[in-house]
Design a protein around this motif. Structure first.
Motif, PDB file in Angstrom:
ATOM      1  N   GLN A 130      -7.106  -1.133   1.384  1.00 40.08           N
ATOM      2  CA  GLN A 130      -6.350  -1.022   3.053  1.00 40.08           C
ATOM      3  C   GLN A 130      -7.404   0.391   3.314  1.00 40.08           C
ATOM      4  O   GLN A 130      -7.236   1.580   2.915  1.00 40.08           O
ATOM      5  CB  GLN A 130      -4.924  -0.516   2.905  1.00 40.08           C
ATOM      6  CG  GLN A 130      -4.456  -0.061   3.739  1.00 40.08           C
ATOM      7  CD  GLN A 130      -2.845   0.032   3.884  1.00 40.08           C
ATOM      8  OE1 GLN A 130      -2.316   1.636   4.189  1.00 40.08           O
ATOM      9  NE2 GLN A 130      -2.468  -0.820   5.330  1.00 40.08           N
ATOM     10  N   HIS A 181      -5.657  -2.021   7.965  1.00 41.50           N
ATOM     11  CA  HIS A 181      -4.249  -0.977   8.149  1.00 41.50           C
ATOM     12  C   HIS A 181      -3.848  -0.822  10.217  1.00 41.50           C
ATOM     13  O   HIS A 181      -4.159  -0.008  10.917  1.00 41.50           O
ATOM     14  CB  HIS A 181      -4.163   0.335   8.088  1.00 41.50           C
ATOM     15  CG  HIS A 181      -3.056   0.673   8.021  1.00 41.50           C
ATOM     16  ND1 HIS A 181      -1.921   0.396   8.471  1.00 41.50           N
ATOM     17  CD2 HIS A 181      -2.461   2.102   6.794  1.00 41.50           C
ATOM     18  CE1 HIS A 181      -0.485   1.561   7.356  1.00 41.50           C
ATOM     19  NE2 HIS A 181      -0.805   1.675   7.280  1.00 41.50           N
ATOM     20  N   THR A 192       0.017   5.863   0.156  1.00 36.69           N
ATOM     21  CA  THR A 192      -0.339   6.773   0.023  1.00 36.69           C
ATOM     22  C   THR A 192       0.305   7.798  -1.021  1.00 36.69           C
ATOM     23  O   THR A 192       1.514   8.033  -1.530  1.00 36.69           O
ATOM     24  CB  THR A 192       0.187   7.432   1.052  1.00 36.69           C
ATOM     25  OG1 THR A 192      -0.740   6.509   1.918  1.00 36.69           O
ATOM     26  CG2 THR A 192      -0.517   8.845   0.918  1.00 36.69           C
ATOM     27  N   TYR A 242      13.953  -5.526  -2.924  1.00 40.95           N
ATOM     28  CA  TYR A 242      14.372  -5.094  -4.060  1.00 40.95           C
ATOM     29  C   TYR A 242      14.564  -5.893  -4.669  1.00 40.95           C
ATOM     30  O   TYR A 242      15.014  -5.364  -6.543  1.00 40.95           O
ATOM     31  CB  TYR A 242      14.679  -3.504  -4.372  1.00 40.95           C
ATOM     32  CG  TYR A 242      14.282  -2.320  -3.275  1.00 40.95           C
ATOM     33  CD1 TYR A 242      13.150  -2.983  -2.859  1.00 40.95           C
ATOM     34  CD2 TYR A 242      14.898  -1.675  -2.280  1.00 40.95           C
ATOM     35  CE1 TYR A 242      12.506  -1.624  -2.015  1.00 40.95           C
ATOM     36  CE2 TYR A 242      14.523  -0.704  -2.188  1.00 40.95           C
ATOM     37  CZ  TYR A 242      12.717  -0.944  -1.668  1.00 40.95           C
ATOM     38  OH  TYR A 242      12.457   0.129  -0.612  1.00 40.95           O
ATOM     39  N   GLY A 290       6.881  -2.595  -2.049  1.00 45.57           N
ATOM     40  CA  GLY A 290       5.943  -0.678  -2.119  1.00 45.57           C
ATOM     41  C   GLY A 290       6.980   0.134  -3.443  1.00 45.57           C
ATOM     42  O   GLY A 290       7.013   0.223  -4.644  1.00 45.57           O
ATOM     43  N   ILE A 291       8.306   0.892  -2.920  1.00 45.55           N
ATOM     44  CA  ILE A 291       9.064   1.537  -3.566  1.00 45.55           C
ATOM     45  C   ILE A 291       9.307   1.336  -4.893  1.00 45.55           C
ATOM     46  O   ILE A 291       9.202   2.614  -6.272  1.00 45.55           O
ATOM     47  CB  ILE A 291      10.055   2.242  -2.644  1.00 45.55           C
ATOM     48  CG1 ILE A 291       9.320   3.466  -1.591  1.00 45.55           C
ATOM     49  CG2 ILE A 291      10.995   3.285  -4.092  1.00 45.55           C
ATOM     50  CD1 ILE A 291      10.628   3.597  -1.028  1.00 45.55           C
ATOM     51  N   GLY A 294      12.026  -3.461   1.658  1.00 45.96           N
ATOM     52  CA  GLY A 294      13.437  -3.445   1.585  1.00 45.96           C
ATOM     53  C   GLY A 294      13.893  -5.427   0.248  1.00 45.96           C
ATOM     54  O   GLY A 294      15.001  -5.255   0.256  1.00 45.96           O
ATOM     55  N   ASN A 326       7.532  -7.564   4.282  1.00 47.64           N
ATOM     56  CA  ASN A 326       7.763  -6.609   3.589  1.00 47.64           C
ATOM     57  C   ASN A 326       8.687  -5.734   4.155  1.00 47.64           C
ATOM     58  O   ASN A 326       9.146  -6.224   5.270  1.00 47.64           O
ATOM     59  CB  ASN A 326       6.123  -5.638   3.698  1.00 47.64           C
ATOM     60  CG  ASN A 326       6.796  -4.046   3.528  1.00 47.64           C
ATOM     61  OD1 ASN A 326       6.608  -3.178   3.776  1.00 47.64           O
ATOM     62  ND2 ASN A 326       6.465  -3.692   1.699  1.00 47.64           N
ATOM     63  N   PRO A 377       1.067  -1.163   0.222  1.00 49.14           N
ATOM     64  CA  PRO A 377      -0.113  -0.429  -0.108  1.00 49.14           C
ATOM     65  C   PRO A 377       0.848   1.390  -0.157  1.00 49.14           C
ATOM     66  O   PRO A 377       1.531   1.697   0.464  1.00 49.14           O
ATOM     67  CB  PRO A 377      -0.671  -0.130   0.720  1.00 49.14           C
ATOM     68  CG  PRO A 377       0.064  -1.194   2.224  1.00 49.14           C
ATOM     69  CD  PRO A 377       1.175  -1.854   1.399  1.00 49.14           C
ATOM     70  N   ARG A 392      -2.459  -5.509   8.274  1.00 46.20           N
ATOM     71  CA  ARG A 392      -1.265  -5.057   8.246  1.00 46.20           C
ATOM     72  C   ARG A 392      -0.337  -4.992   9.572  1.00 46.20           C
ATOM     73  O   ARG A 392      -1.242  -4.059  10.333  1.00 46.20           O
ATOM     74  CB  ARG A 392      -1.352  -4.110   7.160  1.00 46.20           C
ATOM     75  CG  ARG A 392       0.138  -3.451   7.078  1.00 46.20           C
ATOM     76  CD  ARG A 392       0.805  -2.513   5.832  1.00 46.20           C
ATOM     77  NE  ARG A 392       2.326  -2.859   4.880  1.00 46.20           N
ATOM     78  CZ  ARG A 392       2.814  -2.327   4.141  1.00 46.20           C
ATOM     79  NH1 ARG A 392       2.559  -1.601   4.274  1.00 46.20           N
ATOM     80  NH2 ARG A 392       3.622  -2.545   3.968  1.00 46.20           N
TER      81      ARG A 392
HETATM   82  C1  LIG Z   1       5.036   6.511  -0.804  1.00 50.45           C
HETATM   83  C2  LIG Z   1       5.031   5.764  -0.148  1.00 50.45           C
HETATM   84  C3  LIG Z   1       3.902   6.135   0.281  1.00 50.45           C
HETATM   85  C4  LIG Z   1       3.264   4.357   1.927  1.00 50.45           C
HETATM   86  N1  LIG Z   1       2.279   4.748   2.256  1.00 50.45           N
HETATM   87  C5  LIG Z   1       1.858   3.792   2.762  1.00 50.45           C
HETATM   88  C6  LIG Z   1       0.003   3.101   3.054  1.00 50.45           C
HETATM   89  O1  LIG Z   1      -0.234   4.010   2.761  1.00 50.45           O
HETATM   90  N2  LIG Z   1       0.582   2.193   4.082  1.00 50.45           N
HETATM   91  C7  LIG Z   1       1.217   1.433   4.553  1.00 50.45           C
HETATM   92  O2  LIG Z   1       0.612   0.196   5.384  1.00 50.45           O
HETATM   93  N3  LIG Z   1       2.234   1.550   4.401  1.00 50.45           N
HETATM   94  C8  LIG Z   1       2.542   3.364   2.669  1.00 50.45           C
HETATM   95  N4  LIG Z   1       4.401   2.737   2.827  1.00 50.45           N
HETATM   96  C9  LIG Z   1       4.903   2.116   3.362  1.00 50.45           C
HETATM   97  C10 LIG Z   1       5.095   1.271   2.016  1.00 50.45           C
HETATM   98  O3  LIG Z   1       4.055  -0.170   2.178  1.00 50.45           O
HETATM   99  C11 LIG Z   1       5.919   0.145   2.970  1.00 50.45           C
HETATM  100  O4  LIG Z   1       5.896  -0.493   3.688  1.00 50.45           O
HETATM  101  C12 LIG Z   1       7.702   0.508   2.432  1.00 50.45           C
HETATM  102  O5  LIG Z   1       8.007   0.923   1.182  1.00 50.45           O
HETATM  103  C13 LIG Z   1       9.032  -0.438   2.477  1.00 50.45           C
HETATM  104  O6  LIG Z   1       8.528  -1.277   1.829  1.00 50.45           O
HETATM  105  P1  LIG Z   1       9.411  -1.451   0.450  1.00 50.45           P
HETATM  106  O7  LIG Z   1      10.873  -1.546   1.063  1.00 50.45           O
HETATM  107  O8  LIG Z   1       8.909  -2.851  -0.127  1.00 50.45           O
HETATM  108  O9  LIG Z   1       8.948  -0.120  -0.179  1.00 50.45           O
HETATM  109  C14 LIG Z   1       4.087   3.445   2.132  1.00 50.45           C
HETATM  110  C15 LIG Z   1       5.561   3.961   1.840  1.00 50.45           C
HETATM  111  C16 LIG Z   1       5.862   5.028   0.758  1.00 50.45           C
HETATM  112  C17 LIG Z   1       7.509   5.219  -0.566  1.00 50.45           C
END
Ligand SMILES: Cc1cc2nc3c(=O)[nH]c(=O)nc-3n(C[C@H](O)[C@H](O)[C@H](O)COP(=O)(O)O)c2cc1C
Length: 367
Positions: free
Chosen positions: A100, A177, A27, A301, A321-322, A299, A297, A25, A229
């Motif tokens: 979410q 959430h 935002t 990548y 995510g990213i 990192g 979840n 998820p 989550r």
């Molecule tokens: C731009 C952005 C927005 C995010 N918004 C949410 C969100 O709405 N809900 C949530 O549970 N986590 C949110 N996260 C956290 C991500 O879901 C994720 O846990 C975090 O980026 C680590 O995962 P990754 O390393 O694969 O990016 C957000 C992260 C980023 C970078």
């Protein structure tokens, strides 16, 4: 070690997924009038429909749940109609999408609240730091502690939002959430929950709010459409707990009794939700305590890192995510070993199609 990798199909709740990649998820603060999803959001999610499962950006369950500009809700008819365009676009591309459901609790400001009231929380403890309001940065306000009698209404708001999400907006399911320092997490952890009623004190009491929400949501839409989550080690939003292993192991065991679609745990070693130095690694203990599908979840990548965690049996799916921001066709790129594009951080939150729907998929890159 098993033969399972990112591209081994998997059943999650009511659904057969073609791969084990969930889009985490995120935002993106691009909702329109009345916090309703826009056609641009439908395009964004449809571009990412090759994920085994998309989990949408956090979405308000009621009108006190918002804490950032232009985040969507799913508590009005207009919002549900906007989301229906999103879910139809994802389904047309063969994907599946859960919404979410969040309430930010104290991570808000009177600017986002009806009648400019203070935000609500388990206890009247402000988060340290400042928040972005759209009118510049402001210190987090002291929230109002919820009355015990208000809690059933909030539980109902989650269940009602879940019903509207599935039956009106066309979502395949919901993710509750409970992570990252928002309302449910504020109830769970003893740094933010100083209540003396049945929702505070012991671990059992602090878990009660989440478990009542899960129970009501399961009753509303069915357990196979509900995920949860958690972020047991997260310090984001000024969060702490005196014994996260005991707290979250209890929660994982209690969640096992519902036969949920999944439990989704953030515990990265990289990325923005980095494990704080010295924090106990809790995910493996939650994996053992939770009987059901487990999503990890944080990192992951590279294909090698994600395949390894699956092969070791430490998770059933990996959420990413990213990398999904700048790589709409992330599963194809991971499968091919293609290089990943880097997203522009300046357009993560808010804005237009720039840095949102204008990242090309591989076919376009090749053409
Ligand atoms: C731009 C952005 C927005 C995010 N918004 C949410 C969100 O709405 N809900 C949530 O549970 N986590 C949110 N996260 C956290 C991500 O879901 C994720 O846990 C975090 O980026 C680590 O995962 P990754 O390393 O694969 O990016 C957000 C992260 C980023 C970078």
């Amino acid at each position: 070690m098993s033969q399972i990798d990112l591209f081994t199909p998997v059943r999650v709740g009511a659904f057969e997924l073609p791969n084990r990649i969930a889009m985490a998820p995120m935002t993106r603060s691009r909702a329109g009038e009345g916090n309703a999803p826009t056609p641009l959001m439908a395009e964004y999610y449809a571009q990412r429909a090759s994920a085994g499962l998309i989990i949408s950006e956090a979405t308000q369950v009621n009108d006190t749940a918002q804490g950032y500009p232009s985040t969507p809700g799913v508590h009005t008819n207009t919002q549900a109609a906007g989301w229906r365009r999103v879910t139809e676009a994802v389904h047309a591309k063969g994907g599946r999408i859960f919404v979410q459901l969040w309430h930010v609790g104290r991570i808000s400001h009177p600017i986002f609240q009806p009648n400019g009231a203070p935000p609500v929380a388990p206890s009247a403890i402000a988060a340290a730091g400042e928040l972005y309001t759209g009118e510049g940065m402001k210190p987090f306000p002291v929230p109002r502690a919820l009355e015990t009698a208000e809690i059933p209404g909030l539980v109902r708001d989650f269940a009602e939002a879940a019903k509207r999400a599935v039956y009106d907006a066309g979502f395949d399911g919901v993710e509750i959430h409970g992570a990252n320092g928002y309302l449910i997490d504020q109830f769970l952890r003893d740094g933010t929950n100083k209540r003396t009623d049945a929702y505070g004190g012991s671990i059992e009491n602090r878990a009660r709010f989440l478990l009542e929400i899960v129970e009501a949501t399961v009753a509303a839409i069915g357990a196979d459409r509900v995920g949860v989550r958690l972020s047991p080690n997260g310090t984001f939003n000024d969060m702490r707990d005196s014994d996260p292993v005991a707290l979250f192991t209890h929660v994982a065991k209690a969640l096992s009794t519902f036969n949920l679609a999944y439990l989704h745990v953030i515990e990265g070693i990289d990325g923005p939700m980095t494990l704080p130095a010295g924090a106990p690694a809790v995910a493996s203990q939650l994996r053992a305590a939770f009987k059901g599908t487990f999503i990890i979840n944080g990192g992951y990548y590279t294909r090698a890192a994600a395949d390894a965690v699956l092969a070791k049996g430490e998770a059933d799916l990996v959420s990413i995510g990213i990398p999904f921001i700048a790589n709409p066709d992330l599963p194809a790129r991971l499968k091919l070993g293609a290089p990943l594009a880097e997203g522009d951080k300046a357009s993560f939150y808010g804005g237009t199609e720039k840095g949102y729907t204008d990242y090309p998929a591989l076919e376009t890159v090749d053409a």
